[in-house]
Design a protein around this motif. Structure first.
Motif, PDB file in Angstrom:
ATOM      1  N   PHE A  51       9.498  -5.543 -45.222  1.00 63.74           N
ATOM      2  CA  PHE A  51       8.521  -4.645 -44.548  1.00 63.74           C
ATOM      3  C   PHE A  51       7.302  -5.238 -44.133  1.00 63.74           C
ATOM      4  N   GLY A  52       6.651  -5.984 -45.201  1.00 65.87           N
ATOM      5  CA  GLY A  52       5.417  -6.776 -44.829  1.00 65.87           C
ATOM      6  C   GLY A  52       5.656  -7.592 -43.693  1.00 65.87           C
ATOM      7  N   GLY A  53       6.732  -8.437 -43.667  1.00 62.65           N
ATOM      8  CA  GLY A  53       7.134  -9.466 -42.736  1.00 62.65           C
ATOM      9  C   GLY A  53       7.252  -8.885 -41.326  1.00 62.65           C
ATOM     10  N   ILE A  54       7.712  -7.459 -41.521  1.00 71.98           N
ATOM     11  CA  ILE A  54       7.961  -6.811 -40.030  1.00 71.98           C
ATOM     12  C   ILE A  54       6.781  -6.113 -39.568  1.00 71.98           C
ATOM     13  N   VAL A  55       5.841  -5.713 -40.468  1.00 73.83           N
ATOM     14  CA  VAL A  55       4.483  -5.425 -40.086  1.00 73.83           C
ATOM     15  C   VAL A  55       3.713  -6.385 -39.452  1.00 73.83           C
ATOM     16  N   ALA A  56       3.730  -7.642 -40.184  1.00 67.75           N
ATOM     17  CA  ALA A  56       2.881  -8.777 -39.713  1.00 67.75           C
ATOM     18  C   ALA A  56       3.407  -9.271 -38.153  1.00 67.75           C
ATOM     19  N   LEU A  57       4.752  -9.025 -37.919  1.00 67.15           N
ATOM     20  CA  LEU A  57       5.582  -9.413 -36.538  1.00 67.15           C
ATOM     21  C   LEU A  57       4.930  -8.338 -35.669  1.00 67.15           C
ATOM     22  N   ILE A  58       4.908  -7.074 -35.933  1.00 66.82           N
ATOM     23  CA  ILE A  58       4.555  -6.012 -35.124  1.00 66.82           C
ATOM     24  C   ILE A  58       2.948  -6.245 -34.629  1.00 66.82           C
ATOM     25  N   SER A  59       2.307  -6.588 -35.571  1.00 65.53           N
ATOM     26  CA  SER A  59       0.950  -6.718 -35.568  1.00 65.53           C
ATOM     27  C   SER A  59       0.448  -7.858 -34.527  1.00 65.53           C
ATOM     28  N   GLY A  60       1.231  -8.994 -34.787  1.00 62.94           N
ATOM     29  CA  GLY A  60       1.099 -10.259 -34.001  1.00 62.94           C
ATOM     30  C   GLY A  60       1.287  -9.729 -32.526  1.00 62.94           C
ATOM     31  N   PHE A  61       2.344  -9.092 -32.082  1.00 61.13           N
ATOM     32  CA  PHE A  61       2.782  -8.618 -30.810  1.00 61.13           C
ATOM     33  C   PHE A  61       1.511  -7.806 -30.515  1.00 61.13           C
ATOM     34  N   PHE A  62       0.943  -6.914 -30.899  1.00 61.53           N
ATOM     35  CA  PHE A  62      -0.120  -6.037 -30.604  1.00 61.53           C
ATOM     36  C   PHE A  62      -1.321  -6.781 -30.148  1.00 61.53           C
ATOM     37  N   ILE A  63      -1.744  -7.659 -30.916  1.00 64.50           N
ATOM     38  CA  ILE A  63      -2.892  -8.639 -30.680  1.00 64.50           C
ATOM     39  C   ILE A  63      -2.743  -9.745 -29.870  1.00 64.50           C
ATOM     40  N   LEU A  64      -1.545 -10.040 -29.208  1.00 71.13           N
ATOM     41  CA  LEU A  64      -1.294 -11.176 -28.560  1.00 71.13           C
ATOM     42  C   LEU A  64      -2.080 -11.298 -27.394  1.00 71.13           C
ATOM     43  N   ALA A  65      -2.577 -10.443 -26.683  1.00 66.40           N
ATOM     44  CA  ALA A  65      -3.216 -10.278 -25.338  1.00 66.40           C
ATOM     45  C   ALA A  65      -4.752 -10.789 -25.648  1.00 66.40           C
ATOM     46  N   GLN A  66      -5.133 -10.219 -27.016  1.00 71.62           N
ATOM     47  CA  GLN A  66      -6.570 -10.303 -27.467  1.00 71.62           C
ATOM     48  C   GLN A  66      -6.942 -11.781 -28.053  1.00 71.62           C
ATOM     49  N   ASP A  67      -6.180 -12.179 -28.877  1.00 71.51           N
ATOM     50  CA  ASP A  67      -6.483 -13.322 -29.585  1.00 71.51           C
ATOM     51  C   ASP A  67      -5.056 -14.240 -29.811  1.00 71.51           C
ATOM     52  N   TRP A  68      -4.393 -14.964 -28.832  1.00 73.79           N
ATOM     53  CA  TRP A  68      -3.084 -15.404 -29.097  1.00 73.79           C
ATOM     54  C   TRP A  68      -2.912 -16.318 -30.360  1.00 73.79           C
ATOM     55  N   ALA A  69      -4.024 -17.067 -30.879  1.00 69.85           N
ATOM     56  CA  ALA A  69      -3.900 -18.081 -32.066  1.00 69.85           C
ATOM     57  C   ALA A  69      -3.705 -16.996 -33.147  1.00 69.85           C
ATOM     58  N   ALA A 112      -2.443 -14.110 -33.304  1.00 71.01           N
ATOM     59  CA  ALA A 112      -1.271 -13.316 -32.894  1.00 71.01           C
ATOM     60  C   ALA A 112      -0.098 -14.326 -33.173  1.00 71.01           C
ATOM     61  N   LEU A 113      -0.202 -15.549 -33.178  1.00 72.19           N
ATOM     62  CA  LEU A 113       0.825 -16.389 -33.196  1.00 72.19           C
ATOM     63  C   LEU A 113       0.944 -16.678 -34.930  1.00 72.19           C
ATOM     64  N   LEU A 114      -0.275 -16.700 -35.438  1.00 77.07           N
ATOM     65  CA  LEU A 114      -0.125 -16.812 -37.038  1.00 77.07           C
ATOM     66  C   LEU A 114       0.376 -15.753 -37.636  1.00 77.07           C
ATOM     67  N   PHE A 115      -0.081 -14.494 -37.188  1.00 76.98           N
ATOM     68  CA  PHE A 115       0.700 -13.208 -37.804  1.00 76.98           C
ATOM     69  C   PHE A 115       2.318 -13.160 -37.657  1.00 76.98           C
ATOM     70  N   MET A 116       2.594 -13.533 -36.221  1.00 76.73           N
ATOM     71  CA  MET A 116       4.018 -13.727 -35.976  1.00 76.73           C
ATOM     72  C   MET A 116       4.671 -14.589 -36.718  1.00 76.73           C
ATOM     73  N   GLY A 117       4.347 -15.928 -36.932  1.00 70.98           N
ATOM     74  CA  GLY A 117       4.804 -17.005 -37.669  1.00 70.98           C
ATOM     75  C   GLY A 117       5.099 -16.581 -39.229  1.00 70.98           C
ATOM     76  N   VAL A 118       3.863 -15.996 -39.641  1.00 71.30           N
ATOM     77  CA  VAL A 118       4.005 -15.504 -41.230  1.00 71.30           C
ATOM     78  C   VAL A 118       5.285 -14.273 -41.138  1.00 71.30           C
ATOM     79  N   GLY A 119       4.915 -13.341 -40.204  1.00 67.31           N
ATOM     80  CA  GLY A 119       6.119 -12.248 -40.160  1.00 67.31           C
ATOM     81  C   GLY A 119       7.550 -12.727 -40.187  1.00 67.31           C
TER      82      GLY A 119
END
Length: 200
Positions: free
Chosen positions: A129-147, A149-156
């Motif tokens: 679930f930590g991975g899922i939360v990181a993925l969702i967080s990455g999608f939410f901040i994609l428009a604000q800070d893509w780098a 966001a990609l880090l969060f999504m990758g870790v997720g």
């Protein structure tokens, strides 16, 4: 005074939790045991075997262990084996202090194992679930800070994948723990009884 017929009748009554074919096999073994000893040695055989409760307890514990080794170790089969051994210990003709100690040991052992299994499951679910939360967080901040966001999504993705990979390993580990618990309970039972049954 108990004779052969009453001994076997009481033994059958004590084995009601076992499958019918196992009860028949056990009774056939003890009937043959009496036959080989001869009618004149009936009382000696009864004294040697112990009470029907004693014999039934050992048969139930032996059946639980034998059945577990002979079949695939499903969770239901493991729990059934544990329950049979616990019943065997509780129904064994033990003195009250020894019975109290046996029950206390069973519950303490069970509580430790249960806590350990729950901790393992909670850890794996936390990772997943930590991975899922990181993925969702990455999608939410994609428009604000893509780098970021990609880090969060990758870790997720990595953490979620790790959680998924660990599920079958943890399931196998839990099954192994339960099997070890059953075997340990069986050994505890035979130590408590102190008079291992020969033959069946």
């Amino acid at each position: 005074m108990m004779n052969r017929a009453s001994f076997l009748k009481k033994l059958r009554g004590k084995l009601q939790r076992l499958p019918a074919h196992e009860i028949d096999a056990a009774l056939a073994y003890y009937e043959e045991y009496f036959d080989e000893a001869g009618e004149e040695n009936e009382q000696r055989v009864i004294q040697q075997l112990g009470s029907p409760s004693h014999v039934a307890s050992q048969i139930m514990a032996d059946y639980a262990l034998k059945d577990l080794e002979a079949t695939s170790t499903s969770t239901k089969k493991n729990m059934s084996a544990i329950w049979l051994i616990i019943l065997a210990i509780i129904s064994a003709p033990l003195s009250l202090p020894l019975l109290v100690v046996a029950i206390a040991l069973i519950f303490s052992f069970g509580a430790v194992i249960f806590s350990f299994i729950i901790a393992i499951i909670a850890t794996i679910l936390g990772i997943f679930f930590g991975g899922i939360v990181a993925l969702i967080s990455g999608f939410f901040i994609l428009a604000q800070d893509w780098a970021t966001a990609l880090l969060f999504m990758g870790v997720g993705f990595i953490v979620t994948g790790l959680g998924i990979l660990l599920f079958p390993i943890v399931a196998r580990l839990i099954k192994t723990i339960v099997v070890v618990c059953v075997e340990a309970l069986g050994k505890l039972f035979h130590k408590i009884m102190k008079k291992p049954k020969e033959g069946y």
